[in-house]
Every structure is written in structure tokens, then in C-alpha cells.
Design an enzyme around this catalytic site. Structure first.
Site: not given
Ligand SMILES: *Cc1c(COP(=O)(O)O)cnc(C)c1O
Length: 431
Positions: A96, A118, A383
Site C-alpha cells: 500500500k 477513510e 503483498s
Molecule cells: C489492503 C491489502 C490488500 C488488498 O488490496 P488490493 O488493493 O486488492 O491490493 C492485499 N494485501 C495486503 C497486505 C493489504 O494490506
């Protein structure tokens, strides 16, 4: 469709990916969005902006993040090799920050003093508060009172980082009300404020900007994998909530002979309200300012959604995903809570990496495919890291002793004493 010129042609000037996307806005905000679009389209070509973003990524975020070969896990599954793009090692622990730093730098270049958003589970709020601290911008985060009570560690992080966390006490006191409050603030203050959206969703130009800022992930991963192996992976995969980590990871492979698969949360099952798999079970509609595929209730409103991963429980998906599925370039599949928890424990135990529950959805899919393919390679976008999920996972699944076994796929594994939580865990989408 010819993908060699894809990035030049999409989105269109009006922010469309085919018929998806666009900007459905109250009239007062049309000029504000237009200003952001024009500023972004100018600034993103300026060498000063590009060089500054590169420096930030290298020196502050710790990019590039590595690509890692999961030898232990792959061996247990057969002959297919699983690799991870380690966004869990990006500063603040997830992807993010890639778009939050981009949005913060844009605010700075536009002379804005303040960024707002938010947050549900608090992940977006923490990333944005981090960016605000770095750029010396004021930061206000709206958060429902119920979420504030549930997400104490993230609230503490935001405050330590200097953000003003505003509790929202209307309605159900969760994400929806927080969105309304942030929107109200933006309507009053758009002259000196930017509303920073937390995923590749919302009205144009946000799906485009967030995608562009996240593409560093796929660009790095493609070059790193090519360097390591001398060829490209057979499959690339990532989890899909709003769709930011996935779209940024996927697009650099769009013109390659690589299978691309987005993974949505199947949660507890196929019934509406038990999952958040918008692409798999949704239909076309307009919400939050854009046209895409969404889960609707019987009245056509956004349906209640559930996922074990609070960052994935969003009832729609970025418009570019809807488009790229329609033209047949990206496929979407699902992973259930139980498969996800299985992947969470196996990556922890056999590789020493504790993944975010969001990311564990993509890994669960990769593990299933690896067994089926039994050759070739799969590159997964990891992610984020899983520290934030430990308390929840331990409370509901213990320390993973039921998940050591590789003989049986997770869906049929008996997990004797696991009851679904009565109260859905952090049902608040975090985009
Ligand atoms: C917020 C989040 C996501 C999901 O958000 P996307 O916009 O679909 O990428 C995925 N993995 C993590 C670790 C997150 O914090």
C-alpha cells in the site's frame, strides 16, 4: 486484442477501460477531479517527479524488494516451483505504501497541504499517515468507532505518525460511515486537500494513478525473475481486494506469454454475505464513483461481504480488472478461508515467512496450481506481512499443528475444533 499498445490506450481520456471505470461524481467535485487528473498527467512526465519518486522508493521504502524461490515449499508440492515477490519487505509491511507515497508526492507537487482518507482495518490509514509524515503534510483519517475499538494497534500507529484520527459515530460506525465523513470533508476542503483512495478503485483518475504507482512491483519482479532464471514464469498470481497490488503486478506481464490469475476471497462459501469474490459472483453496476463488477443485495445496493482477510472484503473491484477479464487476458479464481489459513501456516513453517492473510489467498491458489501442474513456475505477489494477523489466527486456529500435513489438500483437511467466528472478524474493507 493487441496488448503491445495497451498502456497507451487504457484508460481512455474519460477514464474508461472499455465500458468500465469513468467518474460518477457530485457536480461540485468534477473540477477537483479534473485538477488532479491534469496535474497527474503533467507531473508524471516530469523528470523531477520521476527522479524524486525513484529516490524515495530506494532510500525510504527499501525498493527493490526481492524475488525469492520457495524451495522447501515447492519440493513438498511436487515439481512446480513457487516464487514470491516480497512486498512484505516494502517499508511499513505491504504494497500500500507504493501508491500512498505517489499520492503524497503528487499532493506536494500540487501545493496541497493536507491528505485525507477513510480506513476500515487501518492498513490504508497507516500507509497514508506514513506518507504524510514523510512529506510534512497534514493527515486526517476517518474511522468508524467500532473499527477504532477493534484495531487498536493500527490506530496507535497512525497517531504516533502524527495523523489526526477522527472517530465516526453515525450509523453502524464502520467503514461506510467513515467514507461518508471523509467525502463530506473533501467537499468542504478540496482546495487545499487531496482525498487519497486506498486501492485501484473510485472515480477517474484514481484507478489509473494507483495502478501506475503500483506497477513498480511488476516491473521489478519481471526483470528480477528474468535475471534469475533466463525466462519468464508460466503463471503470475496475486490476491484481489480492490485490486491495486494485483493490477500493478500483472500489467508488466500483459504482453508476455504468461498466464495471469487474480485470486478473490471465497471466505466461508458461495452464499452472498459469506465471501467477497466480486468478480466471480458479481454483476455490473456503479458504486463509489465508478462502473465495474460488484456484489449487490436484492435492492441493488452493495451487498454485505466477508473475508478472513479484512483487506479483501470489498464488494466491488477496480474497473481495469473487469475489463481485462472481459477481453480474456486475466482469469479470476478463488481461495477459501481454510485454504488461506493452510497457506499461511505452511509458508510460515516451511519458509520462515509469515504472510498477510490477504496475500495467503494468492499463495493458496499457487499451491493448488503447483500440485496440478507439477512442472513449470508460478510467481506470487506476497503483498504484505502477517504480523497484523497473528492474534486472530492463533485465537481461531492455534499454532497451526493441524496444517503441517501436505498429503491432503486443505479443503478436505479436518480441522476439528475450528468454529466459524460468530462475529465476523474485522468485516471492514480496508481500501
Ligand atoms: C489492503 C491489502 C490488500 C488488498 O488490496 P488490493 O488493493 O486488492 O491490493 C492485499 N494485501 C495486503 C497486505 C493489504 O494490506
Amino acid at each position: 486484442m493487441d496488448f503491445t499498445t495497451y498502456l497507451k490506450n487504457y484508460p481512455s481520456k474519460s477514464g474508461r477501460f472499455g465500458r468500465f471505470g469513468g467518474a460518477y461524481l457530485p457536480e461540485q467535485l468534477v473540477p477537483a477531479m479534473e485538477e488532479i487528473t491534469q496535474a497527474y498527467l503533467t507531473i508524471c512526465h516530469s523528470s523531477q517527479f520521476i527522479n524524486e519518486l525513484r529516490r524515495i522508493r530506494r532510500e525510504f521504502q527499501g525498493r527493490p524488494t526481492p524475488v525469492y524461490h520457495c524451495e522447501n515449499l515447492s519440493r513438498k508440492l511436487g515439481n512446480c516451483q513457487i516464487y514470491l515477490k516480497r512486498e512484505d519487505l516494502n517499508h511499513s509491511g505491504a504494497h500500500k505504501l507504493n501508491h500512498c507515497m505517489g499520492e503524497g508526492l503528487l499532493a506536494k507537487f500540487m501545493g496541497k497541504k493536507r491528505i485525507i482518507a477513510e480506513t476500515g482495518a487501518g492498513q490504508h490509514g497507516v500507509a497514508l499517515a506514513t506518507a504524510a509524515a514523510f512529506f510534512g503534510l497534514e493527515c486526517t483519517i476517518y474511522m468508524g468507532e467500532v473499527d477504532i475499538a477493534k484495531q487498536a494497534p493500527n490506530v496507535a500507529r497512525m497517531k504516533v505518525l502524527g495523523a489526526n484520527v477522527v472517530p465516526v459515530s453515525t450509523g453502524l460506525k464502520t467503514l461506510k460511515e467513515a467514507v461518508d465523513a471523509a467525502f463530506e470533508d473533501y467537499l468542504q476542503n478540496y482546495k487545499d486537500t487531496i482525498y487519497c483512495i486506498g486501492s485501484a478503485v473510485g472515480p477517474h483518475p484514481f484507478p489509473m494513478m494507483v495502478r501506475d504507482f503500483q506497477m513498480v512491483v511488476g516491473e521489478e519482479a519481471r526483470a528480477q525473475f528474468q535475471d534469475m532464471m533466463g525466462f519468464l514464469p508460466d503463471v503470475v498470481t496475486a490476491c484481489v481486494g480492490g485490486g491495486s497490488n494485483s493490477i500493478g503486478f500483472f500489467l508488466p506481464f500483459i504482453n508476455d506469454p504468461v498466464e495471469i490469475v487474480g485470486v478473490e476471497p471465497l471466505g466461508r462459501g458461495e452464499k452472498l454475505g459469506d465471501h467477497a469474490a466480486s468478480m466471480s459472483y458479481g454483476t455490473e453496476g456503479v458504486m463509489h464513483g465508478f462502473d465495474s463488477i460488484m456484489l449487490k443485495d436484492e435492492n441493488g445496493n452493495p451487498a454485505p461481504v466477508y473475508s478472513i482477510a479484512s483487506g479483501l472484503d470489498y464488494p466491488s473491484v477496480g474497473p481495469e480488472h473487469a475489463f481485462l477479464r472481459e477481453v480474456g487476458r486475466i482469469k479470476y479464481d478463488v481461495a477459501s478461508d481454510i485454504e488461506t489459513v493452510d497457506a499461511f501456516f505452511k509458508l510460515s513453517r516451511y519458509e520462515g515467512i509469515i504472510p498477510a492473510l490477504e496475500s495467503a489467498h494468492a499463495l493458496a491458489y499457487a499451491m493448488r496450481r503447483a500440485r496440478e501442474m507439477d512442472k513449470g513456475s508460478i510467481l506470487v505477489n506476497l503483498s504484505g506481512r502477517g504480523d497484523k494477523d497473528l492474534d486472530y489466527v492463533i485465537e481461531h486456529y492455534g499454532y497451526g499443528d493441524d496444517f503441517k500435513d501436505f498429503d491432503k489438500p486443505a479443503q478436505v483437511q479436518q480441522v476439528a475444533d475450528v468454529q466459524p467466528a460468530d462475529e465476523t472478524p474485522a468485516v471492514n474493507e480496508d481500501n
